[in-house]
Scaffold this active site. Structure first.
Site, PDB file in Angstrom:
ATOM      1  N   ASP A 261      -2.959   6.417  -3.218  1.00  7.76           N
ATOM      2  CA  ASP A 261      -1.793   5.825  -2.559  1.00  7.76           C
ATOM      3  C   ASP A 261      -1.190   4.747  -3.459  1.00  7.76           C
ATOM      4  O   ASP A 261      -1.629   4.577  -4.603  1.00  7.76           O
ATOM      5  CB  ASP A 261      -2.143   5.294  -1.152  1.00  7.76           C
ATOM      6  CG  ASP A 261      -3.014   4.058  -1.216  1.00  7.76           C
ATOM      7  OD1 ASP A 261      -3.648   3.826  -2.261  1.00  7.76           O
ATOM      8  OD2 ASP A 261      -3.057   3.306  -0.225  1.00  7.76           O
TER       9      ASP A 261
ATOM     10  N   ARG B 250      -3.957   5.144  20.706  1.00  7.93           N
ATOM     11  CA  ARG B 250      -4.193   3.735  20.354  1.00  7.93           C
ATOM     12  C   ARG B 250      -2.908   3.135  19.783  1.00  7.93           C
ATOM     13  O   ARG B 250      -2.101   3.854  19.170  1.00  7.93           O
ATOM     14  CB  ARG B 250      -5.337   3.586  19.330  1.00  7.93           C
ATOM     15  CG  ARG B 250      -5.093   4.340  18.031  1.00  7.93           C
ATOM     16  CD  ARG B 250      -6.141   4.008  16.967  1.00  7.93           C
ATOM     17  NE  ARG B 250      -5.878   2.749  16.286  1.00  7.93           N
ATOM     18  CZ  ARG B 250      -5.048   2.603  15.247  1.00  7.93           C
ATOM     19  NH1 ARG B 250      -4.366   3.639  14.760  1.00  7.93           N
ATOM     20  NH2 ARG B 250      -4.883   1.434  14.683  1.00  7.93           N
TER      21      ARG B 250
ATOM     22  N   SER C 271       0.798  -1.225   0.000  1.00 11.21           N
ATOM     23  CA  SER C 271       0.000   0.000   0.000  1.00 11.21           C
ATOM     24  C   SER C 271       0.840   1.289   0.000  1.00 11.21           C
ATOM     25  O   SER C 271       1.637   1.497  -0.885  1.00 11.21           O
ATOM     26  CB  SER C 271      -0.932  -0.090   1.204  1.00 11.21           C
ATOM     27  OG  SER C 271      -1.872   0.900   1.198  1.00 11.21           O
TER      28      SER C 271
ATOM     29  N   GLY D  43      -1.750  -0.620  14.362  1.00 13.15           N
ATOM     30  CA  GLY D  43      -1.854  -2.022  13.943  1.00 13.15           C
ATOM     31  C   GLY D  43      -0.792  -2.368  12.913  1.00 13.15           C
ATOM     32  O   GLY D  43      -0.635  -3.533  12.549  1.00 13.15           O
TER      33      GLY D  43
ATOM     34  N   ARG E 285      -0.248   5.774  18.454  1.00  7.67           N
ATOM     35  CA  ARG E 285      -0.612   7.035  17.797  1.00  7.67           C
ATOM     36  C   ARG E 285      -1.474   7.855  18.748  1.00  7.67           C
ATOM     37  O   ARG E 285      -2.381   7.301  19.395  1.00  7.67           O
ATOM     38  CB  ARG E 285      -1.391   6.769  16.514  1.00  7.67           C
ATOM     39  CG  ARG E 285      -0.630   5.919  15.524  1.00  7.67           C
ATOM     40  CD  ARG E 285      -1.135   6.109  14.109  1.00  7.67           C
ATOM     41  NE  ARG E 285      -0.675   5.043  13.242  1.00  7.67           N
ATOM     42  CZ  ARG E 285       0.548   4.949  12.715  1.00  7.67           C
ATOM     43  NH1 ARG E 285       1.455   5.870  12.980  1.00  7.67           N
ATOM     44  NH2 ARG E 285       0.881   3.935  11.933  1.00  7.67           N
TER      45      ARG E 285
ATOM     46  N   ASP F 171      -5.992   2.373  -3.247  1.00  3.91           N
ATOM     47  CA  ASP F 171      -7.239   2.161  -2.504  1.00  3.91           C
ATOM     48  C   ASP F 171      -7.562   3.336  -1.574  1.00  3.91           C
ATOM     49  O   ASP F 171      -8.510   3.273  -0.798  1.00  3.91           O
ATOM     50  CB  ASP F 171      -7.255   0.815  -1.757  1.00  3.91           C
ATOM     51  CG  ASP F 171      -6.216   0.726  -0.651  1.00  3.91           C
ATOM     52  OD1 ASP F 171      -5.432   1.683  -0.481  1.00  3.91           O
ATOM     53  OD2 ASP F 171      -6.182  -0.322   0.030  1.00  3.91           O
TER      54      ASP F 171
ATOM     55  N   ASN G  46      -8.176   9.044   6.378  1.00  2.00           N
ATOM     56  CA  ASN G  46      -7.034   8.922   5.462  1.00  2.00           C
ATOM     57  C   ASN G  46      -7.447   8.670   4.009  1.00  2.00           C
ATOM     58  O   ASN G  46      -6.602   8.515   3.137  1.00  2.00           O
ATOM     59  CB  ASN G  46      -6.065   7.843   5.959  1.00  2.00           C
ATOM     60  CG  ASN G  46      -6.681   6.447   5.975  1.00  2.00           C
ATOM     61  OD1 ASN G  46      -7.649   6.167   5.281  1.00  2.00           O
ATOM     62  ND2 ASN G  46      -6.116   5.562   6.789  1.00  2.00           N
TER      63      ASN G  46
HETATM   64  C1  16G Z   1      -4.199  -0.215   7.387  1.00  2.00           C
HETATM   65  C2  16G Z   1      -5.671  -0.196   7.065  1.00  2.00           C
HETATM   66  C3  16G Z   1      -6.168   1.224   7.059  1.00  2.00           C
HETATM   67  C4  16G Z   1      -5.880   1.872   8.398  1.00  2.00           C
HETATM   68  C5  16G Z   1      -4.424   1.759   8.732  1.00  2.00           C
HETATM   69  C6  16G Z   1      -4.187   2.188  10.166  1.00  2.00           C
HETATM   70  C7  16G Z   1      -6.902  -1.638   5.555  1.00  2.00           C
HETATM   71  C8  16G Z   1      -7.028  -2.165   4.161  1.00  2.00           C
HETATM   72  N1  16G Z   1      -5.920  -0.761   5.755  1.00  2.00           N
HETATM   73  O1  16G Z   1      -3.460   0.439   6.408  1.00  2.00           O
HETATM   74  O2  16G Z   1      -7.542   1.171   6.829  1.00  2.00           O
HETATM   75  O3  16G Z   1      -6.237   3.223   8.387  1.00  2.00           O
HETATM   76  O4  16G Z   1      -4.026   0.399   8.637  1.00  2.00           O
HETATM   77  O5  16G Z   1      -2.841   2.029  10.464  1.00  2.00           O
HETATM   78  O6  16G Z   1      -7.649  -2.006   6.436  1.00  2.00           O
HETATM   79  P1  16G Z   1      -2.323   2.083  11.938  1.00  2.00           P
HETATM   80  O7  16G Z   1      -3.021   0.988  12.711  1.00  2.00           O
HETATM   81  O8  16G Z   1      -0.854   1.887  11.822  1.00  2.00           O
HETATM   82  O9  16G Z   1      -2.669   3.427  12.484  1.00  2.00           O
END
Ligand code: 16G
Length: 535
Positions: free
Chosen positions: A283, A503, A64, A506, A512, A287, A380
Site C-alpha cells: 500500500d 461495525r 497510508s 474507524g 461496514r 505497511d 487486508n
Molecule cells: C486503519 C488500521 C488498519 C485497519 C483499518 C480499518 C492501523 C495502522 N491501520 O487503517 O489496521 O484495518 O484502519 O479501517 O491500525 P476501518 O475502521 O475504516 O474499517
C-alpha cells in the site's frame, strides 16, 4: 515556554470548528486541514518522550492507502509499537483546543496531570511518505518541536515500518536491552532484513521472478534499495517493480496498491503477469502486503492477509518442532474480517489457537504478545510476528541434538532477524513469504490450495450517525442500536455457513457490513439484507 509555543502555533492556526480524533491509526485521513493537528501532535510527541525519560518517539506523516490529497499523522512508541491507547485522548484533546490560550492550558494540564518533568530533554524522529502535502506538514511538526526545545532528527521519506524500526533501534542501544534491535539507519534496515533473507535462501533454489505493485508510493524506491542490498547478481530477489511513479503524486494508490487489490478483487491494470506467476501489492506507505496470481484459466486468485498468516504460522510451527524446541506456544491473531475457512484451517489443520480482536493493528499486536510466537495479520494484509522474551531466550540458548535440528535452529534465528517485530512491514513480509515458498517448494497455486475461502462480501453503508453503532465480542456483535443484532442473527441463520457483522468504520464516516456464506450469491444477498437492516 508558553510564549514560544504560542508564537509558533500562530503559524499553524486551527481551521474553523472541525473536530479531530486520534483513532485506530493516528489522525487520518484529512485534506488540507492537518497543519494545526500535526503541530499539536508534535507538542504531544515531545511530552511523550519526556514522560518516558527522553526515550525516542517517532512521528510518521502518511495517510497510508488513502487518496493522494489526504494526509495523516501517527506517533510511534519506544519499542516501535503504536502510541499507547491512553495517550490517544491527549492527542485528541490538544488537536481540538479552540485557540492558543486553550492549547497552552491543555498542554500544561497534561504536564501536571501526567507528572511530566518538563526539563527532561525530549527526542523525536520523523519521516513522511511521498504525498505532496508532506513537506509543509513536516514544517508544522518541527516548528512545534523547536518551540518546546525538543531535539529531533528528520529521516526524510521512509516507509512507515522503517520509521518504526528506527525508533526501536534507537531505544534498544543501551542496557537494560541486551542487544540493539538493529543499526539505527535506513541502510541498517536493509542489511538486517536483506542479510537474514540471503541466509535463509543459502543452498536453496532461487525463488524466480515476482511482480510487485508499489502503489506509486514510497515502497517503490525502498524496495529497489532493498533489492540492491541483497544484490542483483545473487539472483535471489528477482523483482519486477510496477506502479513506481513516485514523482507523480496524483498516482499514489490510484488503481493500484494492496487496498485496491483486496477491495476490488482484481489485479492493478499495470501488473501484466503471466498465469501462475507470483504478484504482490504494497500500500501507499508499505505497511500492508497481499499476494495474487491468475490461474491457468485466467481466474484471479487473491492470497490475502489470512493466507499469509496461515503460511507463516505453519512454517514457524514446523521450524520450532524441527529445531527440537517443544515449549514455545505458537498462536494466530485475526479480526472478524478473517475468512471463516482460514480460522478453521488454523485451528483444525494446523492445530493452533486463534484469538479474535477488534480491527486495528494495535489490538492485534497486543493480543499476539500473549503467545511466544504470535502471528497476526488483518485480512487486508497488515501484520507480522512477535516473539516473546521467553521465545528469544529459548531460541538463543537452545542446543540442537542433530545436524537437522542445528539447521532448523539457524533458520529460526535468521527468521527472527527477517521479521520486523515492531510492526507489520510489507517489505519484510514480502521477503518472509518468498523464503517460505522456497522452503516449502510451493508456487502460489499450492499455497492457495491449502484451504478455500468461503465466498464473502464487504459493503460500505452510509448511515446518519455511525457513533450509534456499538459492538462487543471483537466487533462481531452489535449492542447498539438496540434490536439490530437480533435481526442480523435471524438473517444469518437462513444461510448455510452464514456469518455476518456490522461495525462502524474507524477511518470513514460509514458502517461496514461483512458477510460469508457457502455460495457466492448467498454471501452477496446476506450482505445486502444486513445492510438494509443497518441503514
Ligand atoms: C486503519 C488500521 C488498519 C485497519 C483499518 C480499518 C492501523 C495502522 N491501520 O487503517 O489496521 O484495518 O484502519 O479501517 O491500525 P476501518 O475502521 O475504516 O474499517
Amino acid at each position: 515556554m508558553a510564549s514560544s509555543i504560542i508564537e509558533a502555533s500562530q503559524k499553524h492556526p486551527r481551521p474553523g470548528d472541525r473536530t479531530f480524533a486520534y483513532g485506530t491509526a493516528g489522525v487520518s485521513p484529512y485534506r488540507n486541514l492537518l497543519d494545526s493537528v500535526v503541530f499539536r501532535v508534535g507538542l504531544l510527541a515531545a511530552l511523550r518522550s519526556q514522560k518516558l525519560n527522553g526515550k525516542t518517539i517517532g512521528v510518521m506523516i502518511t495517510a497510508s492507502h488513502n487518496v493522494p490529497e489526504d494526509n495523516g499523522v501517527k506517533l510511534v512508541d519506544p519499542m516501535g509499537e503504536m502510541l499507547e491507547a491512553s495517550w490517544e485522548a491527549h492527542a485528541t484533546s490538544l488537536a481540538n483546543a479552540q485557540n492558543d490560550h486553550e492549547l497552552i492550558a491543555r498542554y500544561e494540564h497534561l504536564i501536571s496531570s501526567l507528572k511530566i518533568n518538563a526539563s527532561t530533554p525530549a527526542h523525536v524522529i520523523l519521516a513522511k511518505d511521498t504525498r505532496e502535502s508532506g513537506p509543509a506538514l513536516v514544517t508544522a511538526l518541527t516548528d512545534a518541536l523547536t518551540s518546546v526545545g525538543a531535539k529531533y532528527d528528520d529521516y526524510g521519506i521512509l516507509t512507515t515500518p522503517q520509521l518504526h524500526y528506527l525508533v526501536r533501534c534507537l531505544n534498544t542501544q543501551h542496557p537494560p536491552h541486551s542487544e540493539p534491535y538493529g543499526v539505527p539507519t535506513e541502510e541498517g534496515y536493509y542489511k538486517k532484513i536483506g542479510g537474514a533473507y540471503a541466509k535463509l535462501l543459502q543452498g536453496k533454489p532461487r525463488p524466480g521472478p515476482i511482480t510487485v505493485d508499489c502503489a506509486n508510493g514510497v515502497g517503490a524506491p525502498k524496495l529497489r534499495a532493498l533489492a540492491e542490498y541483497i544484490g542483483k547478481d545473487t539472483g535471489i530477489l528477482d523483482v519486477k517493480i510496477v506502479n513506481d511513479l513516485v514523482d507523480q503524486p496524483s498516482k499514489l494508490n490510484y488503481q493500484c496498491g494492496a487496498d485496491f487489490v483486496k477491495t476490488q478483487q482484481r489485479p492493478p491494470p499495470a501488473s501484466q503477469a503471466s498465469p501462475l506467476a507470483r504478484c504482490a501489492s504494497l500500500d501507499g506507505d508499505a505497511d500492508r502486503l497481499v499476494y495474487y496470481f491468475s490461474d491457468s484459466d485466467g481466474t484471479f486468485r487473491l492470497l490475502d492477509g489470512d493466507k499469509i498468516a496461515t503460511l507463516v504460522a505453519s512454517f514457524i510451527t514446523d521450524l520450532v518442532k524441527s529445531a527440537g524446541i517443544s515449549d514455545l506456544k505458537v498462536g494466530v491473531v485475526q479480526t472478524a474480517y478473517a475468512n471463516g475457512s482460514s480460522t478453521a484451517y488454523i485451528t483444525k489443520t494446523l492445530g493452533l489457537p486463534v484469538i479474535c480482536t477488534p480491527t486495528g493493528v494495535k489490538h492485534l499486536h497486543h493480543a499476539a504478545t500473549k503467545f511466544d510466537c504470535g502471528v497476526y495479520f488483518e485480512a487486508n494484509g497488515h501484520g507480522t510476528v512477535v516473539f516473546s522474551h521467553a521465545a528469544h531466550t529459548t531460541i538463543a540458548s537452545h542446543s540442537p541434538e542433530s545436524p537437522a535440528q542445528a539447521s532448523a535452529l539457524e533458520n529460526l534465528c535468521a527468521l527472527i532477524n527477517l521479521i520486523n517485530e515492531a510492526v507489520g512491514d510489507a517489505l519484510s513480509d514480502l521477503l518472509l513469504v518468498e523464503v517460505i515458498l522456497v522452503h516449502k517448494g510451493w508456487g502460489p497455486k499450492e499455497w492457495d490450495s491449502t484451504y478455500t475461502d468461503l465466498p464473502n462480501r464487504l459493503v460500505r453503508v452510509e448511515v446518519k450517525d455511525r457513533t450509534a453503532f456499538k459492538t462487543t465480542d471483537a466487533e462481531r456483535k452489535l449492542v447498539e442500536p438496540v434490536g439490530v443484532q437480533e435481526k442480523v442473527d435471524s438473517l444469518v441463520g437462513k444461510y448455510k455457513q452464514g456469518r455476518a457483522f456490522a461495525r462502524a468504520s474507524g477511518t470513514e464516516d460509514a458502517v461496514r457490513v461483512y458477510s460469508e456464506a457457502a455460495e457466492r450469491g448467498e454471501a452477496e444477498e446476506l450482505a445486502r439484507l444486513v445492510a438494509d437492516v443497518v441503514v
